[in-house]
Design a protein around this motif. Structure first.
Motif, PDB file in Angstrom:
ATOM      1  N   ALA A  19      47.458-112.323   5.069  1.00 40.77           N
ATOM      2  CA  ALA A  19      46.426-113.251   5.536  1.00 40.77           C
ATOM      3  C   ALA A  19      46.882-114.699   5.379  1.00 40.77           C
ATOM      4  CB  ALA A  19      45.131-113.014   4.757  1.00 40.77           C
ATOM      5  N   TYR A  20      47.530-115.006   4.265  1.00 38.74           N
ATOM      6  CA  TYR A  20      48.024-116.362   4.048  1.00 38.74           C
ATOM      7  C   TYR A  20      49.072-116.721   5.102  1.00 38.74           C
ATOM      8  CZ  TYR A  20      50.094-120.456   1.837  1.00 38.74           C
ATOM      9  OH  TYR A  20      50.552-121.722   1.597  1.00 38.74           O
ATOM     10  N   THR A  21      49.992-115.795   5.362  1.00 39.28           N
ATOM     11  CA  THR A  21      51.064-116.047   6.327  1.00 39.28           C
ATOM     12  C   THR A  21      50.502-116.255   7.725  1.00 39.28           C
ATOM     13  OG1 THR A  21      52.515-114.639   4.999  1.00 39.28           O
ATOM     14  CG2 THR A  21      53.245-115.180   7.216  1.00 39.28           C
ATOM     15  N   PHE A  22      49.512-115.461   8.084  1.00 39.45           N
ATOM     16  CA  PHE A  22      48.876-115.612   9.402  1.00 39.45           C
ATOM     17  C   PHE A  22      48.260-117.003   9.539  1.00 39.45           C
ATOM     18  CE2 PHE A  22      45.075-115.363  12.077  1.00 39.45           C
ATOM     19  CZ  PHE A  22      45.641-114.941  13.269  1.00 39.45           C
ATOM     20  N   SER A  23      47.653-117.497   8.475  1.00 36.84           N
ATOM     21  CA  SER A  23      47.018-118.822   8.525  1.00 36.84           C
ATOM     22  C   SER A  23      48.049-119.940   8.685  1.00 36.84           C
ATOM     23  CB  SER A  23      46.180-119.051   7.263  1.00 36.84           C
ATOM     24  OG  SER A  23      47.005-119.159   6.119  1.00 36.84           O
ATOM     25  N   CYS A  24      49.284-119.703   8.208  1.00 35.62           N
ATOM     26  CA  CYS A  24      50.331-120.723   8.329  1.00 35.62           C
ATOM     27  C   CYS A  24      50.639-121.048   9.785  1.00 35.62           C
ATOM     28  CB  CYS A  24      51.615-120.254   7.638  1.00 35.62           C
ATOM     29  SG  CYS A  24      51.539-120.270   5.849  1.00 35.62           S
ATOM     30  N   PHE A  25      50.481-120.059  10.662  1.00 34.86           N
ATOM     31  CA  PHE A  25      50.791-120.267  12.073  1.00 34.86           C
ATOM     32  C   PHE A  25      49.540-120.474  12.917  1.00 34.86           C
ATOM     33  CE2 PHE A  25      54.424-118.136  10.249  1.00 34.86           C
ATOM     34  CZ  PHE A  25      55.492-118.837  10.787  1.00 34.86           C
TER      35      PHE A  25
END
Length: 472
Positions: A19-25
Motif C-alpha cells: 500500500a505504501y509503495t502504491f501511494s508513492c506513484f
C-alpha cells in the motif's frame, strides 16, 4: 499464540508495504493539493504501522526490553524529522521526506535483527544526518556562489581520494577509508557529491571541446585513483555519473559512445591487471563452482533469496546471519529472505520513486547548474542501488557498494542524507522559480488590464466626441 502472531505479521507487513509503495506513484497523478496531502499522511501512518509490527515481532521473539526503548527512540526521531521539515521548509517535497524515513526504518529493522550494536551506531548516524540534512537546503537556497567553486570541488575531492589510496588499510581487497574512534569513514561517499558539483559547474560554464577535454581529464583522474585503490564500485559510479551528465549537458552522442568505448577498454585492462577483479568475475559466472574461493558470500545470498520466496520466512525466522557482512553489502538478501520478494520489490520501487522525483526536479528547474546537480545526484543514487541489488542477485559482479539509507554504514548514511538535503534545497529553488514566474505573469496581466482599460476609456471618449461633432 506468539507463533501465530509472528506468522500473520509477515502478511500484514507485506500488505502495508504494498500500500505504501502504491501511494508513492499514485501521488504523481493527483491534480489537487488536498488529495496529495491525504496520500502523504496515509504514507506516514503506513510507515509507523510497519515499524511497529516489525519491532513487536522482534520483542515477542527475543523478549529484550532494550528493543522497546530503541523502538521508542526511533518513533520520536521519525516524528521529529517529518515535523521539522514541514515547519522549517513549507515548500519541501514531503514525498522525499517520507521515502527517506521509510528507507531508514527498513534498514534499522533489519540491522537490529542482525546486530543490535550496529543498529545503535546506525541510528546515531541517522540523527547526525538529519541535523545536517535540515541545514543543507538553506545553504543551497541562499548561497549563489556554489557555481564558482569548480576547481575547489575537484581539488578537495581528489586530495581525499589520494589520502585513502596512500594511507588507508586494505580491507576485503580494497582501500576504502579510515577508522576513527571506532567509527569507519569512507571519503569516496562524500567525494562523489563534490564530484557532481565539479562536473555541473564546469559543464555549465562551457561545453566547447577544450573545456570538455579538461573536465574529462580531471574526472578520469578521480576514477583512476579509485581503481588504484581497488574501490571498483565507487569508480564505476563516478564513471557512469560523469557520462550521463556529459551527454545531457552537451547533447553529443559521440561523447557518450567514446565514453562507453573507453570504459569497456578500461574494464578489460582492469580484469587482466587486478586479481581481485578476476575473483569477482569468476564468482559472478558460477558462485557454486568457486564456493571456497570467494563464492561463498554470493552463494549464501542466492540461497537466502530462494528460501524467502514471495512472502519470506518471517522476521526472526530465517538465517540471514549466515551471509557474510549481511548488514552492509548483502542486506537486500537478508531482507528478501525474512520479509519476502514482494517486500523486497516494493523496496526497489520506493528507491525508483525517489529517483523519479530527482528527475522531475532536474527537468523543471531552469538554472542549468542546479539542473545538472539534480541529474548527477539522482544518477549517483539510483546507479548505486542498481549495483548493490545487481551484485546480490548475481545479475552483475558484486562491487561491494551499500544500499543507500538501508545498509549499515555511517559514511553511506551521512552522504545520502546530504544528497537528499541538496535535492530538497533544489526543490525549494524550483518552487521559488515558479513563484517568481507566477508573480511576473500576474504583474504583466495587471499592466495589460490597466492599459486595456485606459485604451477603452480613450476610445470611448473619442467615439462620444465624434457624434457630437457630426450633430453640430
Amino acid at each position: 499464540m506468539v507463533n501465530i502472531i509472528i506468522e500473520l505479521s509477515k502478511y500484514i507487513i507485506i500488505f502495508l508495504m504494498t500500500a505504501y509503495t502504491f501511494s508513492c506513484f499514485s501521488i504523481f497523478v493527483q491534480e489537487y493539493e488536498e488529495s496529495e496531502r491525504h496520500i502523504l499522511i496515509r504514507q506516514n501512518i503506513l510507515m509507523f504501522l510497519i515499524h511497529f509490527m516489525a519491532y513487536m515481532v522482534m520483542y515477542l521473539k527475543a523478549g529484550e526490553q532494550k528493543l522497546i526503548v530503541f523502538y521508542g527512540c526511533q518513533v520520536v526521531y521519525f516524528i521529529a524529522v517529518i515535523v521539522l521539515y514541514r515547519i522549517i521548509y513549507p515548500n519541501v517535497s514531503s514525498l522525499i521526506v517520507n521515502n527517506m524515513c521509510m528507507l531508514i526504518s527498513i534498514g534499522l529493522i533489519m540491522i537490529t535483527r542482525l546486530e543490535f550494536a550496529d543498529a545503535v551506531k546506525q541510528f546515531i548516524y541517522a540523527i547526525v544526518g538529519a541535523v545536517i540534512g535540515l541545514v543543507v537546503p538553506v545553504i543551497i537556497r541562499k548561497m549563489k556562489t556554489l557555481i564558482d567553486w569548480t576547481y575547489i570541488y575537484a581539488g578537495v575531492g581528489f586530495a581525499f581520494l589520494c589520502l585513502v589510496a596512500v594511507f588507508a588499510a586494505t580491507s576485503g581487497g580494497a582501500k576504502l577509508g579510515f577508522t576513527i574512534a571506532g567509527f569507519g569513514v569512507q571519503p569516496s561517499e562524500f567525494v562523489k557529491i563534490l564530484f557532481v558539483f565539479f562536473v555541473a559547474a564546469s559543464l555549465q560554464k562551457s561545453t566547447d571541446f577544450k573545456n570538455v577535454l579538461i573536465t574529462t581529464a580531471i574526472a578520469a583522474a578521480h576514477v583512476l585513483i579509485l581503481v588504484l585503490s581497488t574501490d571498483l564500485g565507487a569508480a564505476l559510479i563516478f564513471f557512469v555519473v560523469y557520462l550521463v551528465m556529459l551527454y545531457v549537458a552537451t547533447r553529443q552522442p559521440l561523447y557518450a559512445i567514446a565514453g562507453i568505448g573507453a570504459g569497456s577498454v578500461a574494464a578489460m585492462l582492469g580484469y587482466r591487471l587486478f586479481a581481485h577483479i578476476k575473483v569477482r568475475v569468476s564468482v559472478w559466472k558460477d558462485p557454486f563452482a568457486s564456493y571456497n574461493e570467494g563464492g561463498y558470500q554470493v552463494a549464501q545470498s542466492l540461497f537466502a533469496i530462494g528460501t524467502g520466496s514471495w512472502f519470506g520466512m518471517g522476521l526472526m525466522q530465517g538465517s540471514p546471519d549466515l551471509i557474510p557482512v549481511a548488514e552492509s553489502d548483502f542486506i537486500f538478501a537478508a531482507i528478501a529472505e525474512e520479509m519476502g520478494l514482494i517486500y523486497a520489490l516494493c523496496l526497489i520501487l520506493i528507491c525508483v520513486s525517489c529517483y523519479v522525483m530527482f528527475l522531475n526536479i532536474a527537468m523543471e528547474i531552469r538554472n542549468q547548474f542546479y539542473k545538472l546537480v539534480a541529474l548527477g545526484l539522482g544518477t549517483c543514487y539510483i546507479f548505486q542501488v542498481f549495483l548493490m541489488i545487481g551484485g546480490v542477485t548475481k545479475f552483475i559482479p558484486s562491487t561491494g557498494v551499500t544500499l543507500p539509507l538501508v545498509s549499515y554504514g555511517g559514511s553511506s548514511m551521512l552522504s545520502t542524507m546530504i544528497m537528499f538535503g541538496i535535492i530538497q534545497g533544489l526543490y525549494i529553488v524550483r518552487e521559488d522559480e515558479v513563484e517568481k514566474r507566477e508573480l511576473k505573469r500576474a504583474r504583466k496581466e495587471r499592466v495589460v488590464r490597466n492599459e486595456t482599460g485606459r485604451t477603452s476609456k480613450k476610445n470611448k471618449t473619442k467615439f462620444e466626441e465624434v457624434p457630437k461633432q457630426r450633430i453640430r
